[in-house]
Scaffold this motif. Structure first.
Motif, PDB file in Angstrom:
ATOM      1  N   GLY A 254       0.845  -1.193   0.000  1.00 43.26           N
ATOM      2  CA  GLY A 254       0.000   0.000   0.000  1.00 43.26           C
ATOM      3  C   GLY A 254       0.873   1.232   0.000  1.00 43.26           C
ATOM      4  N   LEU A 255       0.338   2.340   0.509  1.00 45.12           N
ATOM      5  CA  LEU A 255       1.124   3.565   0.674  1.00 45.12           C
ATOM      6  C   LEU A 255       2.044   3.366   1.881  1.00 45.12           C
ATOM      7  CD1 LEU A 255       1.601   6.546  -0.169  1.00 45.12           C
ATOM      8  CD2 LEU A 255      -0.243   7.167   1.399  1.00 45.12           C
ATOM      9  N   ASP A 256       3.340   3.335   1.661  1.00 42.95           N
ATOM     10  CA  ASP A 256       4.270   2.947   2.719  1.00 42.95           C
ATOM     11  C   ASP A 256       4.593   4.086   3.683  1.00 42.95           C
ATOM     12  OD1 ASP A 256       4.354   0.434   1.735  1.00 42.95           O
ATOM     13  OD2 ASP A 256       6.427   0.490   1.021  1.00 42.95           O
ATOM     14  N   GLY A 257       4.849   3.702   4.942  1.00 36.00           N
ATOM     15  CA  GLY A 257       5.243   4.659   5.956  1.00 36.00           C
ATOM     16  C   GLY A 257       5.799   3.946   7.167  1.00 36.00           C
ATOM     17  N   GLU A 258       6.053   4.708   8.227  1.00 36.52           N
ATOM     18  CA  GLU A 258       6.588   4.152   9.469  1.00 36.52           C
ATOM     19  C   GLU A 258       5.579   4.328  10.584  1.00 36.52           C
ATOM     20  OE1 GLU A 258      10.225   4.843  12.710  1.00 36.52           O
ATOM     21  OE2 GLU A 258      10.154   6.008  10.860  1.00 36.52           O
ATOM     22  N   LEU A 259       5.381   3.274  11.354  1.00 36.07           N
ATOM     23  CA  LEU A 259       4.452   3.316  12.480  1.00 36.07           C
ATOM     24  C   LEU A 259       5.125   4.061  13.639  1.00 36.07           C
ATOM     25  CD1 LEU A 259       1.815   2.561  13.760  1.00 36.07           C
ATOM     26  CD2 LEU A 259       2.655   0.250  14.121  1.00 36.07           C
ATOM     27  N   ALA A 260       4.677   5.292  13.895  1.00 31.98           N
ATOM     28  CA  ALA A 260       5.341   6.155  14.873  1.00 31.98           C
ATOM     29  C   ALA A 260       4.846   5.949  16.292  1.00 31.98           C
ATOM     30  CB  ALA A 260       5.152   7.626  14.473  1.00 31.98           C
ATOM     31  N   LEU A 261       3.578   5.602  16.459  1.00 33.31           N
ATOM     32  CA  LEU A 261       3.004   5.492  17.806  1.00 33.31           C
ATOM     33  C   LEU A 261       1.720   4.687  17.747  1.00 33.31           C
ATOM     34  CD1 LEU A 261       3.049   6.537  20.822  1.00 33.31           C
ATOM     35  CD2 LEU A 261       1.579   8.404  20.034  1.00 33.31           C
ATOM     36  N   ILE A 262       1.455   3.932  18.830  1.00 38.00           N
ATOM     37  CA  ILE A 262       0.164   3.249  18.971  1.00 38.00           C
ATOM     38  C   ILE A 262      -0.453   3.642  20.305  1.00 38.00           C
ATOM     39  CG2 ILE A 262      -1.054   1.062  19.094  1.00 38.00           C
ATOM     40  CD1 ILE A 262       1.099  -0.218  17.452  1.00 38.00           C
ATOM     41  N   GLU A 263      -1.682   4.169  20.268  1.00 41.52           N
ATOM     42  CA  GLU A 263      -2.448   4.464  21.479  1.00 41.52           C
ATOM     43  C   GLU A 263      -3.395   3.301  21.740  1.00 41.52           C
ATOM     44  OE1 GLU A 263      -2.792   9.349  21.317  1.00 41.52           O
ATOM     45  OE2 GLU A 263      -4.490   8.109  20.702  1.00 41.52           O
ATOM     46  N   HIS A 264      -3.238   2.653  22.889  1.00 43.58           N
ATOM     47  CA  HIS A 264      -4.095   1.519  23.236  1.00 43.58           C
ATOM     48  C   HIS A 264      -5.270   2.020  24.064  1.00 43.58           C
ATOM     49  CE1 HIS A 264      -1.263  -1.379  21.646  1.00 43.58           C
ATOM     50  NE2 HIS A 264      -0.280  -0.758  22.303  1.00 43.58           N
ATOM     51  N   LEU A 265      -6.482   1.791  23.566  1.00 50.10           N
ATOM     52  CA  LEU A 265      -7.689   2.313  24.206  1.00 50.10           C
ATOM     53  C   LEU A 265      -8.621   1.208  24.682  1.00 50.10           C
ATOM     54  CD1 LEU A 265      -8.436   5.109  21.572  1.00 50.10           C
ATOM     55  CD2 LEU A 265      -7.136   5.324  23.696  1.00 50.10           C
ATOM     56  N   GLY A 266      -8.109   0.002  24.835  1.00 48.78           N
ATOM     57  CA  GLY A 266      -8.947  -1.105  25.284  1.00 48.78           C
ATOM     58  C   GLY A 266      -9.461  -1.905  24.109  1.00 48.78           C
ATOM     59  N   ASP A 267     -10.713  -1.641  23.700  1.00 46.13           N
ATOM     60  CA  ASP A 267     -11.287  -2.415  22.604  1.00 46.13           C
ATOM     61  C   ASP A 267     -10.744  -1.998  21.249  1.00 46.13           C
ATOM     62  OD1 ASP A 267     -12.517   0.051  22.805  1.00 46.13           O
ATOM     63  OD2 ASP A 267     -14.426  -0.671  22.002  1.00 46.13           O
ATOM     64  N   THR A 268     -10.139  -0.826  21.164  1.00 48.94           N
ATOM     65  CA  THR A 268      -9.531  -0.367  19.922  1.00 48.94           C
ATOM     66  C   THR A 268      -8.162   0.246  20.223  1.00 48.94           C
ATOM     67  OG1 THR A 268     -10.507   1.838  20.066  1.00 48.94           O
ATOM     68  CG2 THR A 268     -11.761   0.165  18.857  1.00 48.94           C
ATOM     69  N   SER A 269      -7.405   0.450  19.180  1.00 49.67           N
ATOM     70  CA  SER A 269      -6.134   1.175  19.281  1.00 49.67           C
ATOM     71  C   SER A 269      -6.071   2.152  18.119  1.00 49.67           C
ATOM     72  CB  SER A 269      -4.943   0.211  19.213  1.00 49.67           C
ATOM     73  OG  SER A 269      -4.965  -0.688  20.304  1.00 49.67           O
ATOM     74  N   ILE A 270      -5.291   3.217  18.314  1.00 49.88           N
ATOM     75  CA  ILE A 270      -5.061   4.191  17.247  1.00 49.88           C
ATOM     76  C   ILE A 270      -3.583   4.140  16.880  1.00 49.88           C
ATOM     77  CG2 ILE A 270      -5.322   6.576  16.479  1.00 49.88           C
ATOM     78  CD1 ILE A 270      -7.946   5.286  17.328  1.00 49.88           C
ATOM     79  N   ALA A 271      -3.304   3.827  15.623  1.00 53.92           N
ATOM     80  CA  ALA A 271      -1.930   3.828  15.121  1.00 53.92           C
ATOM     81  C   ALA A 271      -1.682   5.130  14.372  1.00 53.92           C
ATOM     82  CB  ALA A 271      -1.705   2.637  14.205  1.00 53.92           C
ATOM     83  N   TYR A 272      -0.488   5.692  14.554  1.00 54.17           N
ATOM     84  CA  TYR A 272      -0.104   6.919  13.856  1.00 54.17           C
ATOM     85  C   TYR A 272       1.066   6.599  12.933  1.00 54.17           C
ATOM     86  CZ  TYR A 272      -3.158   9.286  17.124  1.00 54.17           C
ATOM     87  OH  TYR A 272      -4.258   9.688  17.834  1.00 54.17           O
ATOM     88  N   VAL A 273       0.855   6.830  11.642  1.00 53.70           N
ATOM     89  CA  VAL A 273       1.819   6.441  10.614  1.00 53.70           C
ATOM     90  C   VAL A 273       2.368   7.678   9.923  1.00 53.70           C
ATOM     91  CG1 VAL A 273       2.172   5.095   8.504  1.00 53.70           C
ATOM     92  CG2 VAL A 273       0.573   4.275  10.260  1.00 53.70           C
ATOM     93  N   ARG A 274       3.704   7.782   9.888  1.00 49.96           N
ATOM     94  CA  ARG A 274       4.353   8.897   9.190  1.00 49.96           C
ATOM     95  C   ARG A 274       4.614   8.500   7.742  1.00 49.96           C
ATOM     96  NH1 ARG A 274       5.093  13.008  12.213  1.00 49.96           N
ATOM     97  NH2 ARG A 274       5.434  12.855  14.471  1.00 49.96           N
TER      98      ARG A 274
END
Length: 341
Positions: free
Chosen positions: A274-294
């Motif tokens: 896909g569109l390539d990038g680097e996984l900079a951070l993951i926020e764990h929120l219990g039932d879901t998580s938010i990944a931040y990709v640069r």
């Protein structure tokens, strides 16, 4: 109850730029209308003009069929609940709730009956003899709402009523407001900067931007089909991702400058797929998580909603994929473009 309308309403202070610009808005009888937007966008000023607390610089305001543009506040048939509770500290809950009726000369028995009815609907019966200092913040706000209910207005006005409450109380009071609206069938105009309140409570929402309404519609309609980049960015948490159109290989309208993709519409895949990038951070929120990709060429990291159980590591090279129908295309002026047929 009654509907209301703003017709070309504007507000200006001296020679400064207008705070509200040519506002046109129709609110139906019994509708829960939410005015939402960032601080300083004109939503509270619009509500205060409706209440008669601010003069109108231009245009007309109607409640039902009656024009009220220059009618004194007490004669408009509205009741307003403010951010501050504004309760009389020396009076009991019952006295605070019934004060307006008492001042209007209504019989004591009638005042008591109206107060008791409102107290029951707000679960305040056991607190009627208490003073405000003996109440929690949520209870004080319910007393302020009860004070409005006993007046039996044509229109209820709420100006950021939950701002002083903590997260748990805000959630609880939102439920109370939704139940009350259903029970009373009241016309409500509600001002907030909180998009969760707007999306949860409103039959329709009006998104304000720099003194004008950017878009009006049902909450999910506005969320899924924003008319502008501003609306798309204001609604949604985490906020929508914006990418330069040049990074998107899918066919886009010719004038596309920027593309929007909401976090729930992005999928993480292996790098190279896909569109390539680097996984900079993951926020764990219990039932879901938010990944931040640069992504190279994109200023802000892109937010991706992940289902629980997905195993990704920080600094890992990843790819991003999406379905073409989820792309929102915006031109150089920030207006959304319709997809190609």
């Amino acid at each position: 109850m009654a509907g209301l309308s703003f017709k070309g309403v504007a507000k200006r202070y001296g020679d400064k730029a207008p705070v509200v610009r040519a506002l046109d808005l129709e609110v139906q009888d019994g509708e829960f209308m939410v005015l939402v937007g960032p601080s300083g966008c004109g939503k509270s000023t619009s509500l205060r003009m409706l209440a008669g607390l601010e003069d109108v610089s231009a245009g007309q305001i109607f409640i039902g069929a009656r024009e009220v543009t220059t009618v004194p506040p007490a004669e408009r048939g509205v009741a307003m609940v403010f951010q501050s509770y504004a309760l009389y500290p020396h009076m009991s809950v019952a006295e605070n709730m019934g004060f307006a009726l008492k001042m209007a000369g209504r019989p004591k028995a009638e005042v008591s009956a109206c107060v008791l009815k409102a107290a029951r609907s707000l679960q305040l019966e056991a607190l009627l003899e208490r003073k405000p200092r003996e109440l929690s913040g949520g209870q004080r706000q319910r007393v302020a709402i009860g004070r409005a209910i006993v007046r039996q207005p044509q229109v209820f006005l709420f100006d950021e009523p939950l701002s002083n409450l903590d997260a748990a109380l805000r959630h609880e009071t939102r439920l109370e407001l939704a139940r009350l609206h259903e029970e009373l069938g009241a016309t409500i105009v509600y001002v907030t900067h909180d998009q969760v309140e707007a999306m949860t409570l409103g039959d329709r929402i009006a998104v304000f931007n720099e003194g004008r309404i950017e878009q009006v519609g049902a909450p999910m309609e506005v969320y899924e089909r924003p008319v502008s980049r501003f609306v798309a960015a204001f609604l949604g948490s985490p906020r929508i991702n914006f990418l330069p159109a040049g990074l998107i290989k899918t066919a886009l309208p010719a004038a596309t400058e920027t593309v929007g993709l909401r976090p729930e519409h992005l999928n993480l895949v292996a790098a190279g797929a896909g569109l390539d990038g680097e996984l900079a951070l993951i926020e764990h929120l219990g039932d879901t998580s938010i990944a931040y990709v640069r992504i190279a060429g994109v200023e802000q990291a892109l937010a991706v909603k992940l289902a629980a159980g997905q195993d990704w590591q920080r600094h890992q090279r990843v790819g991003l994929q999406w379905r073409p129908e989820h792309l929102l295309a915006f031109d150089a002026q920030g207006l959304r473009l319709e997809p190609r047929a």
